[in-house]
Design an enzyme around this catalytic site. Structure first.
Site, PDB file in Angstrom:
ATOM      1  N   SER A  86      35.654  44.910  31.859  1.00  0.00           N
ATOM      2  CA  SER A  86      34.186  44.254  32.291  1.00  0.00           C
ATOM      3  C   SER A  86      34.755  43.238  33.003  1.00  0.00           C
ATOM      4  CB  SER A  86      33.584  43.724  30.851  1.00  0.00           C
ATOM      5  OG  SER A  86      34.435  42.954  30.275  1.00  0.00           O
TER       6      SER A  86
ATOM      7  N   GLU B  49      33.098  39.686  35.211  1.00  0.00           N
ATOM      8  CA  GLU B  49      32.423  38.354  35.161  1.00  0.00           C
ATOM      9  C   GLU B  49      31.923  37.832  36.668  1.00  0.00           C
ATOM     10  OE1 GLU B  49      32.683  34.953  32.217  1.00  0.00           O
ATOM     11  OE2 GLU B  49      32.780  33.758  34.046  1.00  0.00           O
TER      12      GLU B  49
ATOM     13  N   ASP C 226      28.711  23.426  28.929  1.00  0.00           N
ATOM     14  CA  ASP C 226      29.336  22.093  28.941  1.00  0.00           C
ATOM     15  C   ASP C 226      28.439  20.968  29.002  1.00  0.00           C
ATOM     16  OD1 ASP C 226      31.880  22.932  29.053  1.00  0.00           O
ATOM     17  OD2 ASP C 226      31.550  23.845  31.242  1.00  0.00           O
TER      18      ASP C 226
ATOM     19  N   PHE D 210      41.171  24.801  37.343  1.00  0.00           N
ATOM     20  CA  PHE D 210      40.619  25.037  36.203  1.00  0.00           C
ATOM     21  C   PHE D 210      41.484  24.714  34.890  1.00  0.00           C
ATOM     22  CE2 PHE D 210      38.257  28.455  38.918  1.00  0.00           C
ATOM     23  CZ  PHE D 210      37.372  27.545  39.421  1.00  0.00           C
TER      24      PHE D 210
ATOM     25  N   HIS E 184      38.569  41.548  30.185  1.00  0.00           N
ATOM     26  CA  HIS E 184      37.346  41.112  30.721  1.00  0.00           C
ATOM     27  C   HIS E 184      38.080  40.163  31.860  1.00  0.00           C
ATOM     28  CE1 HIS E 184      33.191  39.668  31.195  1.00  0.00           C
ATOM     29  NE2 HIS E 184      33.949  38.403  31.294  1.00  0.00           N
TER      30      HIS E 184
END
Length: 290
Positions: free
Chosen positions: A26, A28, A120, A223, A273
């Site tokens: 999958s 994103e 967030d 990140f 993913h």
């Protein structure tokens, strides 16, 4: 030796039988700007869709004003690719009536799989009224959505302990979530220990590892610092060589992602993913080399 390091350092030049047809992928995306929403973008999306992913998810921009773009892009993505498109929903900045309206909009447009997240918050003194568990319950009370939630192999930055983090994940699953997708990570051993701990507390839902292929190490490392993600020293060292070309760095990022997926597959993981950061061509080349 760390499983990924062993695979990368000792076996990266060996030929492996392809596992692409043996795993479920999958992807994103985030809603692209109008400037980037061109034919080249859609052509690269089309290539990814040819890999027959289980679904394509789209992030929810409640904090930056693009949540309407999420809905629009999810519809376009599904119509263009015919692949199941999964919107993210966050609840930290929404009230229940807004969330119900959004959820019904998706359901009535035949979008019935949602990634439910707290989201967030912008300020430390934000009073949180709803968490992901509450959003899962709200969605299940509206309709029989398929619901994915987030999991954190290396513990959520705000969690008090590993155990409390696990119990919150268990609560989300028991409240109606079908599966969990993890935050990205670079230490396979940490993921495997997390999978074992999930089983140990009775979490039987599928735990899908999130994989973030490194194209821009500096961006990815930022990140990691924000999200409390461990980056092994040996991986940092791969990118600190000043004489590396961009092409060489891309090869390292590609090979790391391939080795992660291969190693996890050998440990009985069959769903992955991939966080694309909208770099579809880079992700496509990685998948074709699996």
């Amino acid at each position: 030796m760390n499983l990924l390091k062993k695979k990368f350092m000792h076996y990266r030049n060996e030929n492996y039988l392809s596992i692409l047809n043996k795993i479920n992928l999958s992807f994103e995306f985030f809603p692209p700007s109008k400037k980037n929403l061109n034919q080249l973008f859609w052509d690269s999306i089309k290539k990814l869709s040819s890999l027959n992913p289980i679904f394509m998810s789209v992030t929810y921009g409640a904090n930056n004003g693009n949540k309407n773009n999420t809905y629009n892009f999810v519809k376009k993505l599904r119509n263009y690719t015919k692949i199941n498109s999964v919107p993210h929903m966050t609840c930290v900045h929404e009230n229940k009536s807004q969330l119900i309206k959004i959820a019904l909009k998706y359901w009535n447009n035949d979008i019935k799989h949602i990634l439910a997240l707290r989201g967030d918050y912008l300020h430390k003194n934000t009073k949180i009224k709803m968490y992901a568990k509450d959003l899962v319950i709200l969605l299940k009370n509206i309709a029989d959505f398929k619901i994915s939630v987030a999991a954190y192999p290396e513990i959520h930055p705000e969690s008090k302990s590993l155990q409390s983090d696990l119990m919150y994940l268990k609560d989300k699953i028991e409240s109606g979530a079908h599966q969990a997708i993890t935050q990205f990570f670079f230490d396979i051993d940490n993921f495997l220990r997390f999978r074992d701990r999930c089983l140990g507390v009775g979490i039987k839902a599928k735990i899908i590892p999130g994989i973030l292929p490194i194209k821009d190490f500096n961006q990815v490392y930022k990140f990691c610092l924000l999200s409390n993600i461990y980056v092994p020293t040996w991986i940092k060292n791969l990118y600190l060589k000043s004489n590396q070309s961009l092409e060489e760095k891309n090869k390292i990022g590609s090979q790391l992602a391939i080795n992660m997926i291969q190693s996890l597959y050998e440990e009985g993981v069959y769903d992955f993913h991939l966080y694309t950061l909208n770099k579809s061509d880079f992700i496509y080349s990685i998948c074709c080399d699996l």
